[in-house]
Write a protein that holds these residues in place. Structure first.
Motif, mmCIF file in Angstrom:
data_model
loop_
_atom_site.group_PDB
_atom_site.id
_atom_site.type_symbol
_atom_site.label_atom_id
_atom_site.label_comp_id
_atom_site.label_asym_id
_atom_site.label_seq_id
_atom_site.Cartn_x
_atom_site.Cartn_y
_atom_site.Cartn_z
ATOM 1 N N ASP A 10 65.893 -8.894 48.705
ATOM 2 C CA ASP A 10 65.703 -9.032 50.156
ATOM 3 C C ASP A 10 66.563 -8.055 50.943
ATOM 4 O O ASP A 10 67.058 -8.387 52.029
ATOM 5 C CB ASP A 10 65.974 -10.476 50.594
ATOM 6 C CG ASP A 10 64.944 -11.440 50.013
ATOM 7 O OD1 ASP A 10 63.752 -11.117 50.045
ATOM 8 O OD2 ASP A 10 65.355 -12.507 49.516
ATOM 9 N N TRP A 11 66.747 -6.865 50.391
ATOM 10 C CA TRP A 11 67.472 -5.777 51.051
ATOM 11 C C TRP A 11 68.906 -6.166 51.418
ATOM 12 O O TRP A 11 69.487 -5.643 52.366
ATOM 13 C CB TRP A 11 66.709 -5.290 52.289
ATOM 14 C CG TRP A 11 65.400 -4.654 51.928
ATOM 15 C CD1 TRP A 11 65.207 -3.385 51.448
ATOM 16 C CD2 TRP A 11 64.102 -5.254 51.977
ATOM 17 N NE1 TRP A 11 63.876 -3.164 51.199
ATOM 18 C CE2 TRP A 11 63.161 -4.294 51.532
ATOM 19 C CE3 TRP A 11 63.620 -6.503 52.371
ATOM 20 C CZ2 TRP A 11 61.800 -4.546 51.454
ATOM 21 C CZ3 TRP A 11 62.259 -6.760 52.293
ATOM 22 C CH2 TRP A 11 61.368 -5.793 51.842
ATOM 23 N N ASP A 12 69.467 -7.075 50.647
ATOM 24 C CA ASP A 12 70.838 -7.514 50.891
ATOM 25 C C ASP A 12 71.798 -6.334 50.738
ATOM 26 O O ASP A 12 71.823 -5.656 49.709
ATOM 27 C CB ASP A 12 71.209 -8.626 49.899
ATOM 28 C CG ASP A 12 72.601 -9.186 50.151
ATOM 29 O OD1 ASP A 12 72.997 -9.259 51.326
ATOM 30 O OD2 ASP A 12 73.288 -9.536 49.172
ATOM 31 N N GLY A 13 72.587 -6.084 51.777
ATOM 32 C CA GLY A 13 73.563 -5.007 51.756
ATOM 33 C C GLY A 13 73.000 -3.628 52.054
ATOM 34 O O GLY A 13 73.746 -2.644 52.088
ATOM 35 N N LEU A 14 71.675 -3.522 52.286
ATOM 36 C CA LEU A 14 71.060 -2.222 52.529
ATOM 37 C C LEU A 14 70.699 -1.992 53.992
ATOM 38 O O LEU A 14 70.483 -0.858 54.413
ATOM 39 C CB LEU A 14 69.794 -2.065 51.673
ATOM 40 C CG LEU A 14 69.945 -2.161 50.158
ATOM 41 C CD1 LEU A 14 68.601 -1.919 49.494
ATOM 42 C CD2 LEU A 14 70.974 -1.165 49.647
ATOM 43 N N VAL A 15 70.627 -3.080 54.774
ATOM 44 C CA VAL A 15 70.144 -2.977 56.152
ATOM 45 C C VAL A 15 71.270 -2.743 57.148
ATOM 46 O O VAL A 15 71.182 -1.897 58.032
ATOM 47 C CB VAL A 15 69.323 -4.233 56.526
ATOM 48 C CG1 VAL A 15 68.966 -4.236 58.002
ATOM 49 C CG2 VAL A 15 68.059 -4.312 55.674
ATOM 50 N N GLN A 16 72.339 -3.491 57.023
ATOM 51 C CA GLN A 16 73.485 -3.366 57.929
ATOM 52 C C GLN A 16 74.763 -3.156 57.125
ATOM 53 O O GLN A 16 75.272 -4.097 56.540
ATOM 54 C CB GLN A 16 73.619 -4.620 58.807
ATOM 55 C CG GLN A 16 72.516 -4.782 59.817
ATOM 56 C CD GLN A 16 72.542 -3.715 60.909
ATOM 57 O OE1 GLN A 16 73.539 -3.007 61.082
ATOM 58 N NE2 GLN A 16 71.458 -3.589 61.649
ATOM 59 N N PRO A 17 75.264 -1.915 57.066
ATOM 60 C CA PRO A 17 74.690 -0.701 57.644
ATOM 61 C C PRO A 17 73.484 -0.205 56.847
ATOM 62 O O PRO A 17 73.303 -0.591 55.686
ATOM 63 C CB PRO A 17 75.852 0.298 57.564
ATOM 64 C CG PRO A 17 76.613 -0.141 56.348
ATOM 65 C CD PRO A 17 76.536 -1.651 56.346
ATOM 66 N N LEU A 18 72.698 0.643 57.464
ATOM 67 C CA LEU A 18 71.486 1.140 56.828
ATOM 68 C C LEU A 18 71.831 2.098 55.693
ATOM 69 O O LEU A 18 72.463 3.134 55.899
ATOM 70 C CB LEU A 18 70.618 1.840 57.876
ATOM 71 C CG LEU A 18 69.277 2.403 57.397
ATOM 72 C CD1 LEU A 18 68.420 1.297 56.796
ATOM 73 C CD2 LEU A 18 68.541 3.076 58.550
ATOM 74 N N HIS A 19 71.418 1.729 54.485
ATOM 75 C CA HIS A 19 71.694 2.551 53.303
ATOM 76 C C HIS A 19 70.866 3.832 53.378
ATOM 77 O O HIS A 19 69.686 3.794 53.754
ATOM 78 C CB HIS A 19 71.338 1.761 52.039
ATOM 79 C CG HIS A 19 71.849 2.374 50.786
ATOM 80 N ND1 HIS A 19 71.290 3.505 50.214
ATOM 81 C CD2 HIS A 19 72.879 2.025 49.972
ATOM 82 C CE1 HIS A 19 71.947 3.807 49.115
ATOM 83 N NE2 HIS A 19 72.925 2.931 48.942
ATOM 84 N N PRO A 20 71.441 4.977 53.035
ATOM 85 C CA PRO A 20 70.707 6.249 53.154
ATOM 86 C C PRO A 20 69.419 6.302 52.330
ATOM 87 O O PRO A 20 68.452 6.947 52.752
ATOM 88 C CB PRO A 20 71.726 7.303 52.686
ATOM 89 C CG PRO A 20 72.802 6.540 51.980
ATOM 90 C CD PRO A 20 72.839 5.197 52.607
ATOM 91 N N VAL A 21 69.400 5.644 51.171
ATOM 92 C CA VAL A 21 68.172 5.652 50.373
ATOM 93 C C VAL A 21 67.080 4.837 51.061
ATOM 94 O O VAL A 21 65.919 5.262 51.143
ATOM 95 C CB VAL A 21 68.434 5.110 48.950
ATOM 96 C CG1 VAL A 21 67.127 5.025 48.159
ATOM 97 C CG2 VAL A 21 69.431 6.000 48.219
#
Length: 376
Positions: A10-21
């Motif tokens: 569920d995109w944990d840790g990738l959204v805030q902050p937005l992960h470059p990938v």
């Protein structure tokens, strides 16, 4: 990390902050959706009016995506069946594509992509007015799952007795056939190759993508030739609410992952269900109000941009992609400061076409939501 980018956690840790990938992938899929607008023939005098202007073999290159890394396998058409537009004809709404061998090596899996544009035709505007919740009827086991009737109509209607364009059937029938065929074919030829199904759309297109994701998973059509489940992810840009809480819960149970890229200033993302929604459910229950409420599905990637020179850009897909590329979660480059509703209204009086189109869609969804809220 392709599974994480497709929402395995569920995109944990990738959204805030937005992960470059994730940033790069969200921008890439946004451009693949934007291609739908660039190649759509909107000239009423053209023999290909409301169809794609280019052949499948070159369409992405003709849209400016020279190294897109996908081969289009089929065009998809939809024919709304609405009383307000009884003479509606089928219109091109997007395409099915599959990643090339080179792109597959880069991505780490074979990616089956379905890309949808947003609202354009009069019949599609009319369908947006039909904002009441109704049983999805896409399977016989979950009558509590309800979705917006206008989106369901676009997805399931063939429009006429001939069965749509060339007898191909409804948008739904075209999609289920083609996605199943591509997944089965490539997994059979390459049984050891990982695979994903990515559904991407803007505005109305994001609603169609979400319905398709639910439909594929509900019927087990996201399985490869060996019977293994292929992950389904939806990349939604400026998408409205699609269904009720039961729809949201069922999508979660089925493992359909939805990333909602949403401008916090974009009214379309707040509709339908401006009154009856997940945020007001508790308040309304306290007043004795019962019934279904519209509920967003998935995880939100919140952006915040507004240009007073072009207020219609709050819903513009190009502005969405620019904001993602800028790692904004803030503002698009050179966006003007927010001057309030009055300044926005004054810009609208100027008659800019992009703004007029955006607010036409907002008005249609808002009116439909109001009718539902009042119980008419």
């Amino acid at each position: 990390m392709w599974r994480q980018v497709q929402g395995s956690h569920d995109w944990d840790g990738l959204v805030q902050p937005l992960h470059p990938v994730l940033r790069d992938e969200a921008a890439r899929y946004g451009e693949l959706v934007d291609a739908c607008y660039k190649v759509l023939d909107m000239d009423p005098s053209s023999s290909r009016h409301m169809c794609c202007k280019h052949a499948k073999e070159t369409v992405l290159e003709d849209a400016g995506l020279v190294k897109a890394g996908y081969e289009v396998t089929r065009y998809i058409y939809a024919t709304p069946d609405v009383a307000a537009a009884p003479s509606a004809t089928s219109a091109w709404v997007g395409y099915v594509a599959v990643s090339t061998d080179e792109m597959t090596r880069r991505l780490g899996r074979r990616d089956v992509l379905v890309s949808f544009r947003g609202t354009v035709t009069q019949a599609e505007w009319a369908a947006n007015l039909r904002s009441s919740l109704e049983p999805a009827r896409l399977d016989a086991h979950h009558p509590d799952v309800k979705v917006e009737s206008g989106f369901l109509n676009l997805y399931t209607s063939s429009g006429d007795k001939s069965g749509g364009v060339g007898g191909m059937g409804s948008c739904r029938e075209q999609l289920l056939r083609e996605v199943t065929r591509v997944v089965t074919s490539f997994s059979k030829d390459n049984p050891r190759e990982d695979m994903s199904v990515t559904l991407a759309g803007h505005s109305m297109g994001s609603a169609l993508a979400t319905l398709l994701g639910y439909d594929l998973a509900e019927h087990g059509l996201n399985r490869d030739a060996s019977g293994c489940r292929v992950p389904v992810a939806v990349f939604s840009y400026g998408g409205p609410r699609v269904g009720n809480e039961a729809f949201k819960d069922r999508c979660a149970e089925l493992g359909v992952k939805v990333l909602r890229v949403a401008n916090v200033r974009d009214p379309v993302t707040m509709l339908p269900g401006a009154i009856l929604n997940e945020g007001t459910k508790g308040f309304l229950a306290g007043w004795g109000a019962t019934g279904d409420c519209y509920t967003h599905v998935g995880v939100e990637l919140a952006l915040d941009f507004l240009s007073l020179r072009d207020p219609g850009s709050v819903h513009d897909l190009g502005a969405y992609v620019a904001s993602v590329k800028a790692e904004a979660c803030g503002k698009v480059p050179n966006a003007a400061e927010d001057g309030g509703i009055l300044a926005m209204a004054m810009e609208l009086v100027g008659g800019q076409s992009a703004a007029a189109s955006t607010w036409k869609e907002i008005a249609a969804l808002q009116m439909g939501g109001l009718v539902q809220s009042l119980g008419f």
